[in-house]
Design an enzyme around this catalytic site. Structure first.
Site, mmCIF file in Angstrom:
data_model
loop_
_atom_site.group_PDB
_atom_site.id
_atom_site.type_symbol
_atom_site.label_atom_id
_atom_site.label_comp_id
_atom_site.label_asym_id
_atom_site.label_seq_id
_atom_site.Cartn_x
_atom_site.Cartn_y
_atom_site.Cartn_z
ATOM 1 N N SER B 74 -3.430 -0.988 12.689
ATOM 2 C CA SER B 74 -4.889 -1.017 12.618
ATOM 3 C C SER B 74 -5.503 0.176 13.345
ATOM 4 C CB SER B 74 -5.434 -2.312 13.228
ATOM 5 O OG SER B 74 -5.046 -3.419 12.445
ATOM 6 N N ASN B 154 -0.384 -6.059 1.237
ATOM 7 C CA ASN B 154 0.256 -6.955 2.203
ATOM 8 C C ASN B 154 0.422 -8.378 1.690
ATOM 9 O OD1 ASN B 154 -2.607 -6.483 2.477
ATOM 10 N ND2 ASN B 154 -2.607 -8.001 4.092
ATOM 11 N N SER B 202 3.356 0.683 11.181
ATOM 12 C CA SER B 202 3.391 -0.255 12.303
ATOM 13 C C SER B 202 4.834 -0.597 12.646
ATOM 14 C CB SER B 202 2.631 -1.515 11.895
ATOM 15 O OG SER B 202 2.871 -2.538 12.830
ATOM 16 N N HIS B 204 6.103 -3.410 14.331
ATOM 17 C CA HIS B 204 6.596 -4.785 14.322
ATOM 18 C C HIS B 204 6.894 -5.305 12.925
ATOM 19 C CE1 HIS B 204 3.000 -7.306 13.179
ATOM 20 N NE2 HIS B 204 2.423 -6.141 13.366
ATOM 21 N N CYS B 327 -8.473 -21.812 4.573
ATOM 22 C CA CYS B 327 -8.116 -22.369 5.868
ATOM 23 C C CYS B 327 -7.268 -21.403 6.668
ATOM 24 C CB CYS B 327 -7.362 -23.673 5.686
ATOM 25 S SG CYS B 327 -8.479 -25.028 5.397
#
Lengths: 138, 396
Positions: B74, B154, B202, B204, B327
């Site tokens: 990000s 993603n 990234s 991770h 949700c």
């Protein structure tokens, strides 16, 4: 997302799932677009809710609150069922995450919606007794 | 079948590999020097940081001086987009092109720039989740400052025509950034051959730790400083280097890009078996193009059920996955990605994303194919939406 043990229990082993044939009152609340629909079936004898069943499309909290709401009104009088609040459902489940409180409102309103249907079927105007059925504030 | 534990959410995060951990550990207690210090402990740290930089560069076909370490994907996205915007605004270019289904790190950054007077064109995607390079070409204007299009999505894993978009941007002399967080380690990337000016990644997602990322910036392009302070990262991003994390990222990216085709040869058939097995269920659809997608990704919608319930029940059966339901997105709307490919809200709510790696065995695939249909059936049985579907009634 932190669900209480009780919510997870009522989600994984929901009580009173299903339909009641020739139910005395059937209520439905919510819409699939928002991701929650609850349908509640009631069997009523002499003003007592002798059986309650539900079907729910929704998240873990939606299933658990439906399950708990049916448990809380089974064997109770209509008057008592009308007093069921979403807070009572939340408390009985040992709490809900803030973003899931609206599920408990849905459960409360599903019960009211089923009772409203019951009165309508009896030829009685439900509005003065049950009041308006509201969709929860999102 | 005995209960298993299957981690099928590698697009969310991955475990730190043993190889990475072993490379990192000495940098906590023994080789703990500040890379800016003059003595050997510091010089060694500096050397290890530069070795990691070389590894990241090699994985992308870049030069080491084109790699800047950041704290996450990000941050890399924010720096590339805001930095380019600031740079190009000085030349009167205040138009940005992106797509409707970018990661929020890109989308929200672009939306923020809109508030600050930039104009943003959001390119639509096809129902297969693919961007047409021609749409990008048509959107480019005299005042276009930047094109930022993700390498691979993603959620639905679709791989975008990055080389074609890169060629268009080169021809039109417009800067091109790509968020490659999901792509690195899964697809061969060559920033120079593909005409990529900036690329975010990234750690991770490729078995390094959380809290480390990198931004590739083509030499000759000088982004404004992100953090003012010391001279770290060529003075552009100050702050003492996170040496263990940087070393870990170097080892991780080297390992992830070492044998991409061998890994994919193992993963793809297993993933395909999952897709074929799950699509046998009625009222089910695969989201995203079947072929132009990341090898380990599958994203399937099961009509009549809701995603969070599905994930909870899978979790109870030892399977970790994710969903695009409202949700799980923390809002009333389901995933913007699923809506962007034309899914109706109620169908998007019932989506399941699994992202597997080679540690998910054939037996694990069998287990998933046994558990998911049972869970879906159970949820459908208690769903009033499913009931209406079966009766042929409208359920909106």
């Amino acid at each position: 997302m932190m669900y209480s043990e009780k919510v997870l229990d009522h989600f994984s082993n929901p009580r009173n799932v299903g339909e009641i044939e020739n139910a005395d009152g059937v209520g439905e609340i919510g819409n699939a677009k928002c991701g929650d629909i609850m349908k509640m079936y009631l069997k009523i004898d002499n003003g007592i809710i002798t059986d309650a069943k539900f079907k729910t499309f929704g998240c873990g909290a939606a299933v658990a609150t439906s399950s708990m709401a049916t448990e809380l009104i089974k064997g109770k009088s209509i008057d008592d069922a009308l007093k069921l609040t979403n807070q009572a459902v939340v408390e009985a489940l040992d709490g809900l995450p803030a973003v899931k409180i609206h599920c408990s409102v849905l459960a409360e309103q599903a019960v009211r919606s089923a009772l409203s249907d019951y009165y309508t079927k009896q030829g009685i105007d439900p509005l003065p007794i049950v009041g308006e059925i509201k969709m929860p504030e999102e | 079948m005995d209960k298993r534990f299957i981690y099928a959410d590698n697009a969310a995060t991955t475990a730190v590999s043993e190889e990475v951990l072993n490379a990192m550990l000495p940098h906590f207690r023994e080789a703990y020097g500040n890379a800016s210090s003059i003595y050997k402990l510091g010089r060694d740290a500096q050397k290890d940081v530069e070795t990691a930089r070389e590894k990241v560069a090699a994985a992308l076909g870049a030069e080491p001086r084109e790699i800047f370490f950041t704290s996450c994907g990000s941050e890399s996205d924010n720096w590339a987009i805001k930095g380019t915007a600031e740079l190009m605004a000085k030349r009167g270019k205040k138009h940005i092109i992106t797509s409707v289904f970018e990661h929020h790190a890109v989308l929200h950054t672009c939306q923020d720039l809109e508030k600050k007077g930039f104009e943003v064109t959001y390119i639509p995607v096809s129902d297969k989740g693919l961007i047409d390079p021609e749409d990008v070409k048509k959107a480019i204007r005299e005042d276009t400052a930047l094109v930022t299009i993700m390498y691979a999505n993603n959620e639905i894993g679709t791989i975008q025509p990055i080389a074609e978009i890169g060629a268009i941007c080169k021809e039109k002399k417009v800067l091109f950034h790509t968020d490659a967080v999901q792509a690195v380690g899964h697809i061969d990337i060559d920033v120079h051959a593909q005409n990529i000016d900036m690329l975010s990644l990234s750690g991770h997602k490729i078995h390094a730790q959380k809290g480390i990322g990198a931004l590739y910036v083509r030499k000759g392009l000088s982004l404004p400083n992100l953090i003012h302070g010391g001279g770290q990262e060529r003075g552009k991003r100050a702050g003492t280097e996170n040496v263990p994390a940087i070393v870990g990222l170097g080892v991780a990216i080297e390992a992830a890009t070492r044998n991409i085709s061998e890994k994919n040869a193992i993963i793809t058939p297993r993933r395909n078996r999952l897709i074929d097995g799950l699509l046998k269920l009625p009222y089910t659809r695969l989201n995203g193009d079947r072929d132009k997608r990341l090898p380990g990704n599958l994203n399937i919608s099961f009509e009549g059920i809701e995603g969070e319930s599905l994930l909870l029940m899978l979790d109870m059966n030892g399977i970790c996955g994710s969903s695009g339901s409202a949700c799980t997105s923390g809002s009333l709307d389901p995933s913007h990605v699923l809506l962007s490919i034309g899914l109706k809200h109620e169908i998007a709510h019932g989506s399941l994303r699994l992202s597997i790696e080679e540690d998910v065995t054939d037996e694990d695939v069998d287990y998933i194919l046994e558990v998911v249909p049972k869970v879906v059936a159970r949820l459908r049985e208690m769903s009033p939406v499913w009931e209406k579907m079966m009766k042929g009634e409208k359920y909106e």
